[in-house]
Design a protein around this motif. Structure first.
Motif, PDB file in Angstrom:
ATOM      1  N   CYS A  55      14.851  -1.201  -2.715  1.00 28.14           N
ATOM      2  CA  CYS A  55      14.496  -0.184  -1.716  1.00 28.14           C
ATOM      3  C   CYS A  55      15.754   0.396  -1.092  1.00 28.14           C
ATOM      4  CB  CYS A  55      13.639  -0.804  -0.619  1.00 28.14           C
ATOM      5  SG  CYS A  55      11.991  -1.264  -1.161  1.00 28.14           S
ATOM      6  N   ALA A  95       8.921  -1.110  -2.747  1.00 27.14           N
ATOM      7  CA  ALA A  95       7.739  -0.941  -1.901  1.00 27.14           C
ATOM      8  C   ALA A  95       6.442  -1.137  -2.688  1.00 27.14           C
ATOM      9  CB  ALA A  95       7.760   0.427  -1.234  1.00 27.14           C
ATOM     10  N   THR A  96       6.344  -0.529  -3.868  1.00 25.60           N
ATOM     11  CA  THR A  96       5.093  -0.601  -4.632  1.00 25.60           C
ATOM     12  C   THR A  96       5.248  -1.175  -6.036  1.00 25.60           C
ATOM     13  OG1 THR A  96       5.385   1.641  -5.461  1.00 25.60           O
ATOM     14  CG2 THR A  96       4.119   1.379  -3.422  1.00 25.60           C
ATOM     15  N   GLY A 120       2.803  -5.446  -7.412  1.00 26.60           N
ATOM     16  CA  GLY A 120       2.399  -4.840  -6.150  1.00 26.60           C
ATOM     17  C   GLY A 120       3.527  -4.593  -5.183  1.00 26.60           C
ATOM     18  N   GLY A 121       4.729  -5.022  -5.509  1.00 28.12           N
ATOM     19  CA  GLY A 121       5.880  -4.824  -4.637  1.00 28.12           C
ATOM     20  C   GLY A 121       5.711  -5.504  -3.293  1.00 28.12           C
ATOM     21  N   ALA A 123       4.084  -4.436  -0.822  1.00 27.13           N
ATOM     22  CA  ALA A 123       2.683  -4.336  -0.397  1.00 27.13           C
ATOM     23  C   ALA A 123       1.900  -5.555  -0.898  1.00 27.13           C
ATOM     24  CB  ALA A 123       2.063  -3.045  -0.921  1.00 27.13           C
TER      25      ALA A 123
END
Length: 134
Positions: A55, A95-96, A120-121, A123
């Protein structure tokens, strides 16, 4: 021959469903394997896995996995923060999961063969109620 003509929809459905079953096996090789949050915890705790968060720094500051190394996706090829031991398991997260898959492919090309993408990162990590540092 009449069987194929009369049942073309069933035959098409069989090929499509078979293709959907094989697809994850075909796409897995390029980016490494995908691991669940619980499997990632096992890799971290038992195999000294290293978490690489790709990220951007502002996203990383909002919350990340404990002891994760923040290496933004654009710097993954030239970072000095990557472990020198290329046999260690790497858990790549974003993130995802989209950037992480591309970063994992880059890391595999650089010789890190034990590279995994967190499903799913962040999340998915939060959804599993696992701790997040800020």
């Amino acid at each position: 021959m009449d069987f194929f003509i009369n049942n073309w929809i069933l035959i098409l459905a069989a090929f499509v469903s078979g293709g959907l079953l094989v697809w994850p096996l075909v796409t897995r090789g390029a980016a490494g394997s995908t691991v669940s949050p619980s499997e990632a915890v096992r890799l971290i705790n038992r195999e000294k896995g290293v978490v690489i968060d790709v990220c951007e720094p502002d996203e990383f500051a909002k919350g990340h996995i404990k002891d994760a190394r923040n290496i933004p996706f654009g710097q993954i090829e030239s970072s000095a923060q990557l472990p020198s031991n290329k046999a260690l398991p790497l858990i790549v997260v974003c993130a995802t999961g989209a950037r992480a898959s591309r970063a994992a492919a880059t890391l595999r090309k650089a010789g890190y063969q034990n590279t995994h993408v967190l499903a799913g990162g962040m999340a998915g990590w939060r959804e599993a109620n696992l701790p997040v540092e800020k």
